[in-house]
Design a protein around this motif. Structure first.
Motif, PDB file in Angstrom:
ATOM      1  N   TYR A  61       0.837  -1.203   0.000  1.00 35.75           N
ATOM      2  CA  TYR A  61       0.000   0.000   0.000  1.00 35.75           C
ATOM      3  C   TYR A  61       0.872   1.253   0.000  1.00 35.75           C
ATOM      4  O   TYR A  61       0.598   2.224  -0.710  1.00 35.75           O
ATOM      5  CB  TYR A  61      -0.911   0.042   1.233  1.00 35.75           C
ATOM      6  N   ARG A  62       1.923   1.235   0.799  1.00 33.55           N
ATOM      7  CA  ARG A  62       2.812   2.390   0.880  1.00 33.55           C
ATOM      8  C   ARG A  62       3.513   2.639  -0.454  1.00 33.55           C
ATOM      9  O   ARG A  62       3.682   3.786  -0.873  1.00 33.55           O
ATOM     10  CB  ARG A  62       3.848   2.178   1.983  1.00 33.55           C
ATOM     11  N   GLN A  63       3.931   1.565  -1.098  1.00 33.19           N
ATOM     12  CA  GLN A  63       4.591   1.716  -2.397  1.00 33.19           C
ATOM     13  C   GLN A  63       3.661   2.357  -3.414  1.00 33.19           C
ATOM     14  O   GLN A  63       4.079   3.192  -4.222  1.00 33.19           O
ATOM     15  CB  GLN A  63       5.082   0.350  -2.890  1.00 33.19           C
ATOM     16  N   GLN A  64       2.389   1.971  -3.354  1.00 35.43           N
ATOM     17  CA  GLN A  64       1.411   2.539  -4.282  1.00 35.43           C
ATOM     18  C   GLN A  64       1.177   4.025  -4.021  1.00 35.43           C
ATOM     19  O   GLN A  64       0.841   4.780  -4.938  1.00 35.43           O
ATOM     20  CB  GLN A  64       0.087   1.774  -4.161  1.00 35.43           C
ATOM     21  N   ARG A  65       1.383   4.446  -2.765  1.00 39.28           N
ATOM     22  CA  ARG A  65       1.145   5.844  -2.416  1.00 39.28           C
ATOM     23  C   ARG A  65       2.357   6.741  -2.646  1.00 39.28           C
ATOM     24  O   ARG A  65       2.240   7.963  -2.577  1.00 39.28           O
ATOM     25  CB  ARG A  65       0.733   5.963  -0.937  1.00 39.28           C
ATOM     26  N   LEU A  66       3.520   6.157  -2.876  1.00 39.47           N
ATOM     27  CA  LEU A  66       4.728   6.965  -3.021  1.00 39.47           C
ATOM     28  C   LEU A  66       4.612   7.912  -4.214  1.00 39.47           C
ATOM     29  O   LEU A  66       4.297   7.507  -5.323  1.00 39.47           O
ATOM     30  CB  LEU A  66       5.956   6.064  -3.221  1.00 39.47           C
ATOM     31  N   GLY A  67       4.888   9.155  -3.972  1.00 43.28           N
ATOM     32  CA  GLY A  67       4.912  10.134  -5.051  1.00 43.28           C
ATOM     33  C   GLY A  67       6.321  10.350  -5.575  1.00 43.28           C
ATOM     34  O   GLY A  67       7.301   9.829  -5.032  1.00 43.28           O
ATOM     35  N   ARG A  68       6.441  11.125  -6.598  1.00 47.62           N
ATOM     36  CA  ARG A  68       7.746  11.383  -7.219  1.00 47.62           C
ATOM     37  C   ARG A  68       8.697  12.091  -6.263  1.00 47.62           C
ATOM     38  O   ARG A  68       9.916  11.947  -6.381  1.00 47.62           O
ATOM     39  CB  ARG A  68       7.571  12.229  -8.474  1.00 47.62           C
ATOM     40  N   HIS A  69       8.129  12.850  -5.341  1.00 42.98           N
ATOM     41  CA  HIS A  69       8.969  13.656  -4.457  1.00 42.98           C
ATOM     42  C   HIS A  69       8.939  13.129  -3.022  1.00 42.98           C
ATOM     43  O   HIS A  69       9.090  13.904  -2.069  1.00 42.98           O
ATOM     44  CB  HIS A  69       8.513  15.113  -4.492  1.00 42.98           C
TER      45      HIS A  69
END
Length: 339
Positions: free
Chosen positions: A176-184
């Motif tokens: 879930y965290r990986q899916q939420r990671l943004g570019r920044h």
């Protein structure tokens, strides 16, 4: 071993080891992996004193006792020094944070033993419980073959709740965290989304061929928590035949639960709908909290909530959900066999 780190902290790591001339199990018992969880520290220091005075007598094997795993966090009186020691606990050739130095010292100690008992406490009110590993398997996440040994030991700690499913659930949480990671995304968010982030003391111990469990002895300030920890140590050592004394019988009953979900706090405005305690009952569809945008977070199954943390920061674990454990029949068979 003394470590000097860049914030002018000077700390040392300390353990006490006792060996019998007779062969047997080698066990390591740890406290204060989190610096504000001191019940294990008190209990371990009591056991050291009682062995040295002869009140407790070694009869076989080897025993290593670590009262304070994270001396920086312990000195500061808080959960972490520079990061959570019980996440991403692996040796590294490039230590950057104080807890990396701890891991480089602690992990080889684990690898030199057969069994680990790790003593903790928790923030919210609630009763003591034990966290054990998976059922025997040859899967890629946590291959394991000592489920029977862990269960037998867990039944003799003196507590009446058992929880498993940690690493499976944590791996899903990382997805879930990986899916939420943004570019920044910042460095902490990236680290929290690493699949190794769910590896703590017990997971590392299993990865090097041993077995292990975490005993949550009660709320941080519960005056009974050090006694729970002490009795668990003595019961464990007698169960394994390491110290003199009659082997303890298993507890008469054990409630078994399995973690099925971990919910992160995503925004500082996320709020619980009530003050939750570990092991409060939840029913399918119950509203547990609301996000800052007003959306509801509900329980998917009947079960219990554990580790609710209203003080969690955004991006950290907010609470876990459990449901009845399918291993309950295995536990019943074990209790019946010992009756």
């Amino acid at each position: 071993m003394v470590i000097n780190i860049n914030k002018s902290y000077s700390q040392h790591f300390q353990s006490s080891s006792f060996s019998s001339p007779q062969p047997g199990t080698s066990i390591i018992i740890t406290g204060a992996v989190h610096g504000n969880e001191t019940c294990g520290t008190a209990a371990i220091r009591r056991v050291i004193a009682e062995i040295e005075s002869g009140i407790l007598q070694m009869v076989s094997g080897k025993l290593t006792l670590v009262p304070v795993c994270n001396p920086l966090a312990y000195q500061l009186g808080q959960r972490e020094g520079e990061r959570n020691l019980n996440r991403r606990l692996i040796p590294t050739d490039n230590p950057k944070e104080f807890e990396d130095h701890v891991a480089n010292w602690l992990c080889p100690l684990f690898a030199a033993h057969d069994v680990l008992l790790d003593l903790h406490s928790f923030r919210s009110q609630g009763e003591p419980f034990v966290l054990i590993g998976p059922e025997n398997n040859r899967g890629p996440l946590e291959s394991f073959s000592y489920a029977k040994h862990e269960l037998a030991m867990a039944l003799r700690l003196g507590v009446h709740r058992l929880v498993d499913g940690w690493l499976d659930t944590y791996a899903r949480g990382v997805q879930y965290r990986q899916q939420r990671l943004g570019r920044h995304a910042d460095a902490k968010s990236i680290a929290n989304a690493d699949t190794q982030f769910g590896v703590g003391t017990t997971e590392y111990m299993r990865s090097v061929g041993g077995y292990a469990m975490t005993l949550e002895c009660g709320q941080h300030l519960d005056p009974q928590a050090p006694e729970v920890a002490y009795q668990a140590i003595v019961n464990t050592l007698r169960h394994l035949g390491v110290i003199a004394g009659a082997a303890p019988a298993p507890v008469s009953h054990m409630e078994a639960l399995r973690i099925y979900d971990v919910i992160d706090k995503l925004h500082e405005g996320d709020q619980f709908v009530r003050e939750w305690r570990s092991f409060d009952v939840v029913s399918q569809g119950d509203v547990i909290g609301r996000r800052h945008d007003g959306s509801e977070v509900r329980a998917e199954h009947d079960g219990r909530i554990i580790f609710p943390d209203s003080g969690a920061a955004a991006g950290e674990e907010w609470f876990y959900l459990t449901m009845p454990n399918p291993r309950v029949s295995m536990i019943a068979d074990n209790l019946k066999a010992d009756a």
